[in-house]
Design an enzyme around this catalytic site. Structure first.
Site, PDB file in Angstrom:
ATOM      1  N   SER A  18       0.829  -1.213   0.000  1.00 50.56           N
ATOM      2  CA  SER A  18       0.000   0.000   0.000  1.00 50.56           C
ATOM      3  C   SER A  18       0.865   1.265   0.000  1.00 50.56           C
ATOM      4  O   SER A  18       0.516   2.266  -0.642  1.00 50.56           O
ATOM      5  CB  SER A  18      -0.954   0.006   1.193  1.00 50.56           C
ATOM      6  OG  SER A  18      -0.259   0.123   2.421  1.00 50.56           O
ATOM      7  N   ARG A  70      21.126 -15.515   6.157  1.00 52.43           N
ATOM      8  CA  ARG A  70      20.708 -14.128   5.969  1.00 52.43           C
ATOM      9  C   ARG A  70      21.767 -13.360   5.162  1.00 52.43           C
ATOM     10  O   ARG A  70      21.440 -12.533   4.310  1.00 52.43           O
ATOM     11  CB  ARG A  70      20.507 -13.469   7.338  1.00 52.43           C
ATOM     12  CG  ARG A  70      19.831 -12.122   7.295  1.00 52.43           C
ATOM     13  CD  ARG A  70      19.622 -11.576   8.697  1.00 52.43           C
ATOM     14  NE  ARG A  70      18.805 -12.462   9.519  1.00 52.43           N
ATOM     15  CZ  ARG A  70      17.478 -12.487   9.497  1.00 52.43           C
ATOM     16  NH1 ARG A  70      16.817 -11.679   8.687  1.00 52.43           N
ATOM     17  NH2 ARG A  70      16.810 -13.307  10.274  1.00 52.43           N
ATOM     18  N   MET A  95       9.720  -7.144   5.215  1.00 54.65           N
ATOM     19  CA  MET A  95       9.752  -7.800   6.516  1.00 54.65           C
ATOM     20  C   MET A  95      10.991  -8.686   6.668  1.00 54.65           C
ATOM     21  O   MET A  95      10.901  -9.902   6.825  1.00 54.65           O
ATOM     22  CB  MET A  95       8.469  -8.609   6.726  1.00 54.65           C
ATOM     23  CG  MET A  95       7.198  -7.792   6.599  1.00 54.65           C
ATOM     24  SD  MET A  95       7.143  -6.406   7.766  1.00 54.65           S
ATOM     25  CE  MET A  95       6.949  -7.299   9.301  1.00 54.65           C
ATOM     26  N   ILE A  97      14.993  -8.569   8.625  1.00 55.15           N
ATOM     27  CA  ILE A  97      16.033  -7.897   9.394  1.00 55.15           C
ATOM     28  C   ILE A  97      17.293  -7.897   8.532  1.00 55.15           C
ATOM     29  O   ILE A  97      17.749  -8.943   8.075  1.00 55.15           O
ATOM     30  CB  ILE A  97      16.287  -8.619  10.731  1.00 55.15           C
ATOM     31  CG1 ILE A  97      15.036  -8.527  11.619  1.00 55.15           C
ATOM     32  CG2 ILE A  97      17.493  -8.017  11.441  1.00 55.15           C
ATOM     33  CD1 ILE A  97      15.143  -9.310  12.909  1.00 55.15           C
ATOM     34  N   LEU A  98      17.838  -6.725   8.297  1.00 54.30           N
ATOM     35  CA  LEU A  98      18.944  -6.570   7.370  1.00 54.30           C
ATOM     36  C   LEU A  98      20.286  -6.774   8.081  1.00 54.30           C
ATOM     37  O   LEU A  98      20.458  -6.391   9.236  1.00 54.30           O
ATOM     38  CB  LEU A  98      18.906  -5.175   6.747  1.00 54.30           C
ATOM     39  CG  LEU A  98      17.616  -4.827   6.015  1.00 54.30           C
ATOM     40  CD1 LEU A  98      17.622  -3.362   5.588  1.00 54.30           C
ATOM     41  CD2 LEU A  98      17.406  -5.737   4.810  1.00 54.30           C
ATOM     42  N   HIS A 114       8.162   2.739   9.832  1.00 57.22           N
ATOM     43  CA  HIS A 114       7.896   1.839  10.957  1.00 57.22           C
ATOM     44  C   HIS A 114       6.647   2.302  11.683  1.00 57.22           C
ATOM     45  O   HIS A 114       6.531   3.485  12.037  1.00 57.22           O
ATOM     46  CB  HIS A 114       9.081   1.823  11.917  1.00 57.22           C
ATOM     47  CG  HIS A 114       8.902   0.872  13.054  1.00 57.22           C
ATOM     48  ND1 HIS A 114       9.009  -0.498  12.895  1.00 57.22           N
ATOM     49  CD2 HIS A 114       8.586   1.073  14.357  1.00 57.22           C
ATOM     50  CE1 HIS A 114       8.792  -1.084  14.058  1.00 57.22           C
ATOM     51  NE2 HIS A 114       8.524  -0.158  14.958  1.00 57.22           N
ATOM     52  N   THR A 146      19.938   2.236   9.305  1.00 52.28           N
ATOM     53  CA  THR A 146      21.303   1.977   9.744  1.00 52.28           C
ATOM     54  C   THR A 146      21.359   0.527  10.228  1.00 52.28           C
ATOM     55  O   THR A 146      20.317  -0.142  10.314  1.00 52.28           O
ATOM     56  CB  THR A 146      21.713   2.934  10.883  1.00 52.28           C
ATOM     57  OG1 THR A 146      20.868   2.695  12.013  1.00 52.28           O
ATOM     58  CG2 THR A 146      21.615   4.393  10.449  1.00 52.28           C
ATOM     59  N   GLU A 148      21.445  -0.652  13.088  1.00 49.43           N
ATOM     60  CA  GLU A 148      20.617  -0.871  14.272  1.00 49.43           C
ATOM     61  C   GLU A 148      19.157  -1.021  13.865  1.00 49.43           C
ATOM     62  O   GLU A 148      18.607  -0.157  13.174  1.00 49.43           O
ATOM     63  CB  GLU A 148      20.761   0.297  15.244  1.00 49.43           C
ATOM     64  CG  GLU A 148      19.931   0.127  16.514  1.00 49.43           C
ATOM     65  CD  GLU A 148      19.969   1.353  17.406  1.00 49.43           C
ATOM     66  OE1 GLU A 148      19.242   1.353  18.418  1.00 49.43           O
ATOM     67  OE2 GLU A 148      20.710   2.310  17.104  1.00 49.43           O
ATOM     68  N   GLN A 176      -2.083   3.608   9.130  1.00 50.29           N
ATOM     69  CA  GLN A 176      -1.733   3.414   7.723  1.00 50.29           C
ATOM     70  C   GLN A 176      -2.149   4.608   6.864  1.00 50.29           C
ATOM     71  O   GLN A 176      -1.453   4.964   5.902  1.00 50.29           O
ATOM     72  CB  GLN A 176      -2.369   2.137   7.183  1.00 50.29           C
ATOM     73  CG  GLN A 176      -1.841   1.742   5.819  1.00 50.29           C
ATOM     74  CD  GLN A 176      -2.404   0.427   5.342  1.00 50.29           C
ATOM     75  OE1 GLN A 176      -3.591   0.323   5.031  1.00 50.29           O
ATOM     76  NE2 GLN A 176      -1.562  -0.590   5.277  1.00 50.29           N
TER      77      GLN A 176
END
Length: 221
Positions: A18, A70, A95, A97-98, A114, A146, A148, A176
């Protein structure tokens, strides 16, 4: 400062897209001086891919379950993104975690949205957690990415009231609505050269933003 060419943007998604649609609409209306050059999803058959295809944007799937780690997935994703030579990477409901290496590679040119008033409620299930904590206000934050998790410098926040009869679903819907307002705005600022990250801080018109970023007023219910 006006851009001399549309800003090349790659959007990463995992679901309905969206916020992607809000960016597509802004681009089509000429409000956003951007060109979305690719949409990449880590999940197949999600609605966001259809939104991209309907807009004539290359839509790709890079299934994270096909990678052993990952780190392997992020290396493949980075290679895929860089083929499109983006000036900005936009996470729109991505979705994952980088890894630190991935986040550092795009530092200063990657934005995320977020669904909380960061630094509150990093991670998942933000709406339910806000309700359980008895919050009277909730909202959404656009921030630079970043290493974190959800910890990069905020760019802009929008606030919504928490109503007495709210559940997680109704609160999420109200949040949203604000996402679709502030994310295109942050992308526009970046595209016009007004928004930058320097020395770990978000700057708007060369002025450092506060710890919550640019604050909009509380939306009415």
């Amino acid at each position: 400062m006006s851009p001399t060419h549309p800003l090349r943007v790659v959007v990463l998604i995992s679901g309905s897209g969206s916020n992607l649609q809000a960016l597509i609409d802004g681009q089509k209306r000429g409000e956003l001086p951007i060109e979305i050059v690719a949409v990449i999803s880590n999940r197949a058959a999600v609605r966001g891919l259809l939104r991209a295809e309907h807009a004539g944007i290359p839509a790709l799937v890079l299934d994270h379950t096909r990678y052993e780690s990952r780190e392997d997935f992020d290396k493949a994703l980075q290679a895929q993104i860089d083929e499109f030579r983006p000036e900005l990477v936009v996470l729109a409901g991505f979705m994952r975690i980088l890894t630190s290496d991935f986040a550092s590679h795009y530092e200063g040119r990657m934005l995320n949205i977020h669904p909380s008033l960061l630094p509150k409620y990093q991670g998942l299930h933000t709406h339910q957690r806000a309700l359980e904590a008895g919050e009277t206000e909730h909202g959404v934050t656009v921030h630079f990415v970043t290493p974190e998790l959800d910890g990069g410098p905020p760019v802009i926040q929008a606030r919504v009231p928490v109503l007495e009869n709210d559940d997680a679903e109704t609160l999420a819907a109200r949040v949203q609505q604000q996402e679709h307002v502030i994310y295109p705005l942050a992308v526009e600022w970046f595209a016009r050269g007004r928004l930058r990250m320097k020395s770990g801080k978000a700057l708007l018109d060369n002025e450092p933003l506060g710890p919550q970023g640019y604050l909009t007023g509380t939306a009415q219910p």
